[in-house]
Design a protein around this motif. Structure first.
Motif, PDB file in Angstrom:
ATOM      1  N   ALA A   1      -6.578 -14.454  11.359  1.00 50.88           N
ATOM      2  CA  ALA A   1      -7.402 -13.281  11.071  1.00 50.88           C
ATOM      3  C   ALA A   1      -7.824 -12.558  12.341  1.00 50.88           C
ATOM      4  O   ALA A   1      -7.863 -11.329  12.371  1.00 50.88           O
TER       5      ALA A   1
ATOM      6  N   LEU B   1      -4.990 -10.478  13.794  1.00 47.43           N
ATOM      7  CA  LEU B   1      -4.712  -9.383  12.857  1.00 47.43           C
ATOM      8  C   LEU B   1      -5.765  -8.305  12.976  1.00 47.43           C
ATOM      9  O   LEU B   1      -5.455  -7.107  13.058  1.00 47.43           O
ATOM     10  N   ALA B   2      -7.038  -8.729  12.997  1.00 51.67           N
ATOM     11  CA  ALA B   2      -8.114  -7.749  13.130  1.00 51.67           C
ATOM     12  C   ALA B   2      -7.946  -6.974  14.423  1.00 51.67           C
ATOM     13  O   ALA B   2      -8.110  -5.739  14.458  1.00 51.67           O
TER      14      ALA B   2
ATOM     15  N   TYR C   1      -3.461 -14.785   0.398  1.00 46.24           N
ATOM     16  CA  TYR C   1      -3.111 -14.908   1.815  1.00 46.24           C
ATOM     17  C   TYR C   1      -1.679 -14.420   2.059  1.00 46.24           C
ATOM     18  O   TYR C   1      -1.404 -13.765   3.059  1.00 46.24           O
TER      19      TYR C   1
ATOM     20  N   LEU D   1      -1.795 -10.727   2.206  1.00 46.05           N
ATOM     21  CA  LEU D   1      -2.231 -10.260   3.523  1.00 46.05           C
ATOM     22  C   LEU D   1      -1.038 -10.216   4.469  1.00 46.05           C
ATOM     23  O   LEU D   1      -0.836  -9.233   5.191  1.00 46.05           O
TER      24      LEU D   1
ATOM     25  N   THR E   1       0.704  -6.995   6.154  1.00 47.11           N
ATOM     26  CA  THR E   1       0.915  -6.976   7.606  1.00 47.11           C
ATOM     27  C   THR E   1       2.351  -6.647   7.954  1.00 47.11           C
ATOM     28  O   THR E   1       2.612  -5.950   8.927  1.00 47.11           O
TER      29      THR E   1
ATOM     30  N   LEU F   1      -8.498  -7.014   5.079  1.00 46.98           N
ATOM     31  CA  LEU F   1      -8.890  -8.159   5.890  1.00 46.98           C
ATOM     32  C   LEU F   1     -10.384  -8.419   5.732  1.00 46.98           C
ATOM     33  O   LEU F   1     -10.825  -9.567   5.680  1.00 46.98           O
TER      34      LEU F   1
ATOM     35  N   ALA G   1     -10.996 -10.292   2.687  1.00 44.60           N
ATOM     36  CA  ALA G   1     -10.635 -11.693   2.903  1.00 44.60           C
ATOM     37  C   ALA G   1     -11.748 -12.421   3.634  1.00 44.60           C
ATOM     38  O   ALA G   1     -12.134 -13.524   3.267  1.00 44.60           O
TER      39      ALA G   1
ATOM     40  N   SER H   1      -9.397  -5.366  -3.848  1.00 43.33           N
ATOM     41  CA  SER H   1      -8.209  -5.626  -3.029  1.00 43.33           C
ATOM     42  C   SER H   1      -7.117  -4.634  -3.375  1.00 43.33           C
ATOM     43  O   SER H   1      -6.422  -4.131  -2.504  1.00 43.33           O
TER      44      SER H   1
END
Lengths: 493, 176, 116, 151
Positions: A11, A14-15, B145, B148, B152, D87, D90, D121
């Motif tokens: 994370a 990615l952030a 996940y 995500l 990405t 994110l 999450a 989401s």
């Protein structure tokens, strides 16, 4: 649960990448700051991972076969340490090196995405999730190879991207076979089910697909043809990342996981690894010997050195696995250092051709001694780090009575030494090359990265001191040597 | 399931056409047809969610591919093959199909999946997540996940495209 | 029963057509088309794996709770895989267009400068 | 291509039809996103549909008109915003147990507000995917290519 920090390893980068793309488009300084801070944070997290006991984290709170389980065992923490250590030093180096390129925010965003992808591959316990993050890292690396947008960069990137996409498709097909056969995606659960159901034609087919896919990512002969184009074409820090850690976390690590922890190491499988490793070692070094382009030479040596790791794993004994993992660690350090050196030379002299260089040791003292220590390390000269890992591999060969492989490893090491003597002789010794009267040493951020890596090469043997070994290497060896763990055992980590 | 076989045969024919067709634009359209057939197969196999996504993604992919063919000004040798590659490809195909015929007999039969883990999704998803669409429950809750990671990947591709499309990559001395 | 594995084999055949195109063709765009086709085939394989005879789509309807449904998990995976495929395709097209701009051709044999 | 002679776009027929349909396509995309947890669809499909409505606009009316509606840098910025939002959702899971925990109450099955964080989401993904695909389209299609550096 103890493992709540685990998702942060993905994370955080990615952030960083998202914020870099959002806020740092106009300001290169901001992009640099975000990039460096985030990589430093990831390094801190992975050091924490090494010192803390193994743990797991169920994403979303869903128990394992239902949700995705993140597993932080000894092997994962070792890989994380390698990846983030190299990434941090390379990042500092690139602060100065990347001044020659435009598109700074893109560089940092892609770098962080690649880091997140590699971390994601390493910490996941789920086969499909591994594939997804492998794609993140691969796609970022294709883009980074093309970063200069020159003819050669684009051509190499296209070749790399096509081969890489084919490899990914083979992987996905293999994962689909395994899902159809076992009905699960969690690696530990799958290993358990494979044990119950036994070997069938479909598991063998899946193994072949998965091994070829991962071997493509690791550039093992005969799947190596993209690497000597892709790695030299990228900017030097990226070559260092690709050769230093990307092929290992996406290829070597995944092969080790698949063979030891999912399928369980059968003698046939180990023999296959031995042959693959030995062939890679030999062909890589022979192709390297006739290269005059410094980065291309280094790239072929990557093929050869990956062979050593696979050979070590193929021995299957704790000592062999230790040798393979230790060589993986060392290779990450000295190969990324060598690529950084080649970048420094290229930036200072404007050429990569060894024939055109010469006599640079007086002009570029730091580059020259760091290159020398990395060369000695990769050639296995005592007391540099590479010597110790090669020694362990040879000892493991002897221990099992596999004299041929032991002798082969020594022979390849001698050829490597010859190749690097050539580099030293032509680049640093002899008469100063024409037009290099004004060559100066590179700026300090580049020197800093190189010096730290060179020191690690010199003292790398200290990893074998019992206390350090117990902390870093032994847990990783134990993970592989233990063979498959059931889901229940993994969850209880 | 005769309609499944018909559509799949058409897809293979379309794929062969895409590979061997003389005109590049026609080849792209043929791939579009294959994708459309794929979307229909997804519908036949009770995957409406995937069918919808495949359809819209297909449109975008075809637009992008057509854009790439529009830069063409040179004709000729579009169909050219590499002899070694052709041999390799044919060998690969023969080997894979043969291995497939042997190996697929050990898979659970078509139409009778194992559903070891999935059973629990079907039984519990509504109570666990409150979403009626079980696929949505999986991609956005059980396996969020993964999603995500998928987002990405797309993000990486966009940044990658922007990177590759920069006018100049190296500041000082241009082309090497 | 031939029906128990024939769809899988057809799907693999489609995959092979794609791989054949990648390995054998000279034109960059056609190589990309090969990857797209192979990608379709893999997605199709996953969906074939999840089909259950007499099963319904995995979406609950009010009133009809007890139904036979197909396996939802591969569908979720395919959703991810489709998007990854699109991302890869777009990126490859970008590189191919840039190469075309540099070399004035899509012919891979005329682009090959890296050797050795 | 028609675009190359100024910003004219395509013929009048295409423009008229586009003017009538583009809003509908956009709304359909939003519908798909908001009902993602109840019916087939969701953030990805919806996001792509919304991107397609903009692509349609671009192809019919040309670049200038499209950028009056949405600026070019806004597209790429929106993509990052979507990614950060997802994110963020999450990470918000940490207030309720861990990464990606569904931290909102489930609500009543089959109603529009149900599924906890799933609709949120979906919206985040829709922003991300829609902006991402349109940004990619802009980068590829609007690419003119600098004069060839022939050798």
């Amino acid at each position: 649960m103890a493992g709540e920090y685990i998702p942060l390893l993905v994370a955080v980068p990615l952030a960083g990448a998202f914020f870099c793309a959002l806020a740092a488009r106009k300001s290169g300084v901001l992009a640099d700051t975000i990039g460096t801070l985030i990589v430093a944070l990831v390094l801190a997290l992975s050091i924490y991972a090494v010192v803390s006991p193994p743990s797991t984290h169920a994403v979303g709170g869903w128990p394992a076969p239902l949700g995705i389980l993140l597993v932080m065992d000894g092997l994962a923490s070792l890989m994380l340490l390698v990846v983030s250590l190299v990434a941090f030093l390379v990042m500092i180096y690139s602060l100065s090196y990347m001044n020659a390129y435009s598109g700074r925010w893109q560089f940092h965003t892609l770098f962080l995405l690649m880091l997140a992808g590699m971390n994601g591959v390493v910490i996941t316990g789920d086969l499909f999730n591994l594939f997804v993050f492998l794609e993140v890292a691969s796609l970022a690396s294709y883009a980074l190879v093309a970063f200069g947008t020159g003819k050669h960069e684009l051509e190499a990137a296209f070749k790399y991207a096509v081969m890489g996409s084919l490899g990914s498709l083979l992987l996905l097909l293999g994962i689909a076979f395994l899902y159809g056969y076992t009905g699960t995606l969690n690696m530990a659960h799958m290993a358990e089910r494979l044990g119950e159901l036994g070997v069938a034609p479909i598991t063998v087919a899946a193994l072949v697909l998965l091994l070829s896919g991962f071997a493509l990512k690791a550039a093992i002969v005969p799947f190596h043809s993209w690497l000597p184009d892709a790695h030299p074409s990228a900017p030097a820090p990226i070559s260092a990342m690709l050769s230093g850690v990307l092929i290992k976390s996406l290829g070597v690590y995944t092969i080790a996981r698949l063979v030891f922890n999912v399928y369980g190491a059968s003698p046939d499988l180990l023999n296959l690894l031995l042959v693959l490793g030995a062939v890679s070692m030999g062909i890589g070094v022979i192709l390297a010997l006739r290269q005059w382009d410094m980065k291309r030479l280094l790239a072929y040596h990557s093929v050869s050195q990956v062979g050593y790791m696979i050979l070590g794993f193929g021995l299957g004994s704790p000592l062999g696995i230790l040798g393979g993992l230790f060589h993986l660690f060392n290779h990450s350090i000295f190969k990324s250092l060598l690529f950084l050196n080649s970048g420094a030379l290229e930036q200072a002299t404007g050429t990569r051709n060894l024939k055109e260089m010469g006599g640079l040791s007086g002009r570029m003292p730091t580059t020259s001694w760091t290159t020398l220590s990395a060369s000695m390390s990769i050639s296995g000269v005592p007391p540099f780090s590479g010597f110790w890992s090669k020694l362990i591999i040879v000892m493991a060969c002897v221990e099992q009575g596999r004299w041929f492989y032991g002798a082969w490893a020594i022979l390849v090491s001698v050829l490597t030494l010859a190749s690097f003597l050539k580099v030293t002789k032509f680049a640093f010794l002899g008469k100063l090359g024409k037009g290099f009267e004004n060559v100066r040493e590179v700026p300090w951020p580049m020197r800093f990265g190189m010096v730290v890596l060179a020191l690690l090469c010199i003292v790398g043997g200290l990893m074998l001191v019992p206390e350090v070994k117990e902390m870093v290497l032994t847990p990783a060896v134990r993970v592989l040597d233990h063979g498959i763990l059931t889901l229940g055992e993994v969850v209880r980590l | 399931m005769i309609e499944l076989y018909i559509v799949m045969a058409l897809m293979i024919a379309g794929a062969l056409a895409a590979v061997e067709m003389r005109n590049l634009l026609s080849a792209v359209i043929a791939v579009g047809v294959v994708g459309l057939g794929l979307s229909i197969v997804f519908l036949l196999l009770k995957a409406p969610e995937i069918a919808l996504t495949q359809l819209v993604v297909e449109i975008v992919a075809v637009i992008i591919l057509i854009r790439a063919t529009l830069t063409l000004e040179d004709s000729g040798e579009w169909l050219g093959s590499r002899p070694l590659g052709s041999l390799l490809g044919a060998l690969f195909a023969a080997l894979t199909v043969w291995v497939g015929i042997v190996a697929f007999k050990s898979l659970p039969a078509f139409g009778d999946p194992l559903m070891l883990v999935s059973q629990r999704y079907l039984a519990d998803a509504a109570a666990d997540t409150g979403a009626a669409n079980i696929v949505a429950a999986i991609i956005l809750d059980y396996r969020a996940y993964d999603t995500l990671g998928e987002a990405t990947v797309l993000f990486t591709a966009v940044v990658g495209v922007l990177t590759v499309m920069r006018r100049k990559g190296v500041k000082d001395h241009g082309e090497k | 029963m031939i029906h128990s594995w024939l769809p899988y084999v057809l799907c693999i055949l489609l995959f092979c057509v794609g791989v054949y195109a990648v390995l054998s063709k000279k034109n960059l765009i056609r190589i990309i088309l090969g990857i797209v086709i192979a990608d379709y085939a893999v997605n199709l394989f996953l969906i074939l794996l999840c089909w259950k005879k007499g099963g319904e789509a995995p979406i609950l309807q009010p009133g009809a709770m007890e139904q036979v449904m197909v396996d939802p998990l591969p569908q979720a995976l395919v959703l991810t895989s489709i998007v990854i495929g699109l991302a890869t395709t777009a990126f490859l097209v970008a590189i191919a267009m840039r190469l075309h701009e540099r070399y004035g051709t899509y012919d891979i044999t005329r682009i090959r400068e890296l050797r050795g | 291509m028609a675009r190359n002679d100024g910003e004219a776009g395509m013929t009048l027929v295409v423009k008229t039809v586009t003017r009538l349909t583009v809003g509908l396509i956009f709304l359909y995309g939003i519908y798909i996103v908001l009902n993602g947890h109840l019916s087939p669809g969701g953030g990805f499909a919806g996001g792509v549909i919304i991107a397609l409505s903009f692509i349609n606009l671009f192809l019919a009316f040309g670049a200038k008109k499209t950028f009056e509606i949405i600026r070019k840098d806004a597209v790429t910025a929106l993509e990052s915003v979507g990614a950060v939002l997802f994110l963020g959702i999450a990470l918000l899971g940490f207030i309720d147990g861990g990464f990606f925990s569904n931290f909102l109450p489930q609500g009543e099955l089959f109603s529009l507000v149900s599924g906890g964080a799933i609709p949120l989401s979906n919206i985040a993904i829709c922003i991300k995917v829609g902006a991402g695909i349109f940004g990619m389209f802009l980068a590829l299609v609007a690419f003119r290519g600098s004069e060839r550096e022939g050798k």
